[in-house]
Design a protein around this motif. Sequence first.
Motif, short mmCIF file in Angstrom:
data_model
loop_
_atom_site.label_atom_id
_atom_site.label_comp_id
_atom_site.label_asym_id
_atom_site.label_seq_id
_atom_site.Cartn_x
_atom_site.Cartn_y
_atom_site.Cartn_z
N GLN B 268 0.75 -1.27 -0.15
CA GLN B 268 0.02 0.15 -0.11
C GLN B 268 0.82 1.18 -0.01
OE1 GLN B 268 -3.20 0.56 -0.23
NE2 GLN B 268 -4.07 -1.57 0.10
N MET B 269 1.83 1.45 0.85
CA MET B 269 2.29 2.78 1.28
C MET B 269 3.91 2.67 0.84
SD MET B 269 0.74 4.26 4.68
CE MET B 269 0.50 5.95 4.24
N ILE B 270 4.37 3.58 0.13
CA ILE B 270 5.77 3.72 -0.30
C ILE B 270 6.26 4.45 0.89
CG2 ILE B 270 7.63 4.52 -1.90
CD1 ILE B 270 5.37 4.24 -4.06
N ALA B 271 7.44 3.89 1.63
CA ALA B 271 8.02 4.17 2.85
C ALA B 271 9.39 4.73 2.57
CB ALA B 271 7.98 3.50 4.02
N GLY B 272 10.25 4.15 1.55
CA GLY B 272 11.36 4.29 1.30
C GLY B 272 11.76 4.20 -0.10
N LEU B 341 13.92 0.65 -10.18
CA LEU B 341 13.88 1.61 -8.97
C LEU B 341 13.92 0.49 -7.76
CD1 LEU B 341 12.62 4.51 -8.57
CD2 LEU B 341 10.65 3.22 -7.88
N ASP B 342 14.36 1.01 -6.71
CA ASP B 342 14.49 0.11 -5.66
C ASP B 342 13.62 0.95 -4.43
OD1 ASP B 342 15.46 -1.15 -3.20
OD2 ASP B 342 17.36 -1.41 -3.98
N TYR B 343 12.68 0.14 -3.76
CA TYR B 343 12.01 0.88 -2.61
C TYR B 343 11.28 0.15 -1.87
CZ TYR B 343 7.26 -0.43 -4.97
OH TYR B 343 6.28 -0.96 -5.49
N TRP B 344 10.99 0.64 -0.56
CA TRP B 344 10.36 -0.16 0.36
C TRP B 344 8.76 0.27 0.32
CZ3 TRP B 344 12.28 -3.80 3.66
CH2 TRP B 344 13.67 -3.97 3.81
N ALA B 345 7.97 -0.90 0.73
CA ALA B 345 6.63 -0.49 0.87
C ALA B 345 6.09 -1.32 2.06
CB ALA B 345 5.75 -1.19 -0.46
N LEU B 346 4.93 -0.70 2.75
CA LEU B 346 4.43 -1.26 3.90
C LEU B 346 3.23 -2.24 3.48
CD1 LEU B 346 4.49 1.96 6.02
CD2 LEU B 346 6.29 0.16 5.75
N MET B 347 3.05 -3.30 3.91
CA MET B 347 2.23 -4.25 3.81
C MET B 347 1.48 -4.79 4.82
SD MET B 347 3.67 -7.17 1.01
CE MET B 347 2.20 -7.27 -0.41
N PRO B 348 0.31 -5.46 4.71
CA PRO B 348 -0.26 -6.04 6.00
C PRO B 348 0.29 -7.46 6.09
CG PRO B 348 -1.85 -6.10 3.81
CD PRO B 348 -0.85 -5.47 3.59
#
Lengths: 349, 349, 349
Positions: B268-272, B341-348
């Motif tokens: 859901q959310m992109i954090a980094g 692209l290299d990113y962190w996301a938040l997931m349930p």
Amino acid sequence: MAQQKPKTNPGRYFEDYAVGQTLVHAVPRTVSGGERALYHALYPARHALYSSDEFARACGLPASPIDDLAAFHVVFGKTVPDVSLNAVANLGYAEGRWLKPVYQGDTLRSESEVIGLKQNSNGKTGVVYVRTRGLNQRDETVMEYVRWVMVRKKNLEAGAPETVLPDLKPALDASDLVIPDGLDFSNYDFSLAGEPHRWGDYEVGETIDHVDGVTIEEAEHMMATRLWQNTAKVHFDLTFRPEGRLIYGGHVISMARALSFNGLANAQMIAGLNAGAHANPCFAGDTIKAFSEVLDKAETAAPGVGAIRLRLVATKGDVQDVHNGQKDEKGRYKTDILLDLDYWALMPI
Amino acid sequence: MAQQKPKTNPGRYFEDYAVGQTLVHAVPRTVSGGERALYHALYPARHALYSSDEFARACGLPASPIDDLAAFHVVFGKTVPDVSLNAVANLGYAEGRWLKPVYQGDTLRSESEVIGLKQNSNGKTGVVYVRTRGLNQRDETVMEYVRWVMVRKKNLEAGAPETVLPDLKPALDASDLVIPDGLDFSNYDFSLAGEPHRWGDYEVGETIDHVDGVTIEEAEHMMATRLWQNTAKVHFDLTFRPEGRLIYGGHVISMARALSFNGLANAQMIAGLNAGAHANPCFAGDTIKAFSEVLDKAETAAPGVGAIRLRLVATKGDVQDVHNGQKDEKGRYKTDILLDLDYWALMPI
Amino acid sequence: MAQQKPKTNPGRYFEDYAVGQTLVHAVPRTVSGGERALYHALYPARHALYSSDEFARACGLPASPIDDLAAFHVVFGKTVPDVSLNAVANLGYAEGRWLKPVYQGDTLRSESEVIGLKQNSNGKTGVVYVRTRGLNQRDETVMEYVRWVMVRKKNLEAGAPETVLPDLKPALDASDLVIPDGLDFSNYDFSLAGEPHRWGDYEVGETIDHVDGVTIEEAEHMMATRLWQNTAKVHFDLTFRPEGRLIYGGHVISMARALSFNGLANAQMIAGLNAGAHANPCFAGDTIKAFSEVLDKAETAAPGVGAIRLRLVATKGDVQDVHNGQKDEKGRYKTDILLDLDYWALMPI
């Protein structure tokens, strides 16, 4: 197909106008953040007062208004079905004034008064002058302008009306301008606004090449024109104009004004429209560039607020070339010139 | 044309930067539902947290935020006139973090600190490193990232500055991520979110072909780029780049991320943002497709919330082909690759 | 590429449906002024009730709702991943009713019940009937409709389900329509609405050529379709359909309905959808024109409100030609016909 009296709008012809008539234009519109976001997606609009609530508050306004030209387009669009559906040419503007900023949640409607008529010597067309007012939900006039168009006669037998030519100012005087209540540029933030140049830094006669250009797409001008509920067929229907959809002149105005940010970032608010000519038609694929010329400057009674009169010229050709003269030896606009607009803006002193 | 010192923005050249400088970027922006609607019209964005206030509230937030990449674009766009107007290449991103969700009504502005400089051996260009921060109307930093670009020198006689290379993390650690206050995925509704796959269902090394593709149009990328008030000429002016308007790299990022919904609906959310390369230019007519690779996973302190590190690759060619290797034997990106692209996301969880 | 069970949505095949199933569709959506502004930028929508809060209030509503067809598209778009991803054809609509206006700030989600199944004799496809409901954040049903589509089987060995054909009304009766609470056209302002024609001025059998036309662009239909979060590949990916991106049928519905303002400006609210056929595919470059035929009229219990049943036909050819018959001698739609829609609207008496 059964015969019936058509219920569709045929538009008005020259013989349908009379001096003194009031035309109540249809379809009032409530504006929201959606209109603003679209305006900023369609044009490279960056004047900070119209982008940030915080910046607008620091200038004494309650919030960031809808862009002045967006308000103009909303008001103008409503007049098309009654004024220019059968127009052959959009001849001019005068005495345009922005009287109240328009905020999200405001509902605009338009009315026009016929203030002049002149049948052409060919007996087939005539010129109609209207003074249009945009009103908000409190019946306050938010803007007004005079526009004149050449309109076809349908009934060529109809007699010519008495010629009435309104007495229009060639340009507004700075004292005619209405400064929004509370506007105060005393603590204006030039860094956030994007340029350091203040009113005092501009000289009458100075010209500014705005450098940037935008190549126009069909989808964009149609979205813009529809958003303002302007219904003129020529902008949308390629079967009606196989030679190319004509771009709404207001699209060129907004594009040129937005481009003028680069060099005039602090010409924040548009307060008056003195004159305007859509010199040549614009089509998708054209690249719009612009330059401005400082025509006049005046002080105002509002704290820190100066008025600057600007000529904004848009071209689809080379800016340097049109800088050197916009008209040919016969006084006609060169074919590259799209727009020649004369307006007053408000700037921090 | 009268001569005068140009008032337009020439942009900064390499010799205009110094380590430690703070650049205050212009034109703050208040975002509304208009920006969200346009974002969802321009990209096939469907992550539920950014689509529904109700869904966002069920996840502990006060309302649905503006998409994280929309916030990024707003912050980034403001930096263009000061950082990349004379850039030759956009070289990289690092240490990007989303610190506060951005909500409708928030006003964003941007500041950058110059944190590194290195003149190239040719003496004609240099690399500028900036750490950019986006701030809201309460002066809270909503996001930050490091970006480095290659910038031309104007004055080739100017001496080379002392080389300063910032010490940048190759990737953020999960413990560097900031979880929005209140975020809670304990009662996450997988049906409304669109897919059943939870954090625990993804394995490091797994790849996901996102299947869908979008053929890009000129009007779309220009509307997007203007909405973020990004003014770089190359995106808009076909007379400046007759070989084709270059599409803003962020348009490709948003398109690829939106396509990744199919298979990563719960990221859901992109954090980094760990790193990113615009591997090749993108033009109208290209069809963008994407795949993701799971690079890492980590737990977080927030209830029900896991972090997943993803590599998102966009291509204008065949996804299966680029799955099998994104670089040629010389280590260069294959010409079909648009984005890595290299990113962190938040997931349930 | 590592092997794994794909996490992407393969869509449902015919054998995946069973009568009585409830499909909870993903990605709820909160609508704002952004959706309205985009709707009015994408279509020449001008019905005053959907343009002005003031006009809507004068008609007894609390504010201007989102356009009825925009609400329909939001509800419909959510069903695509579950209903029509593997559909071969969109066969029909019935029993569509708008039950509550949708306002800015409302959050919509969708659910569908499978109400009919019929395997085709070829054993490769079947027809699926669903009744879809759109619900708001208070779990009120804001609209419902029946739709049937032809869906591929994946497993050709799967047995045919028992044939169940829902008992659908060929058209809603006026008494089936739900009038929004408070709706009152007693003080309807015909000037602001744009036309003087009231319910009593229309005769059953009358046809209206809506005159205007719009030539469609790729960027527009993709923006519209994405805004409704409709993910069907055929609309976006030119590598998937090199013969041309297929335009979402709903784009044609909205375009034709908006064009029908010219002649039906007072057919303000859509209350029922009786039937609809997407007669032929539409592509960018086509020019959409439309005509309407009055099929029926009925009184309602609401003050000043009449119901009018209209047939709306959209064509990419000559309107006069299609007026004279929409089908060929074999009963097939002529190739120029795009849409044949049968709906109920509410008008001032």
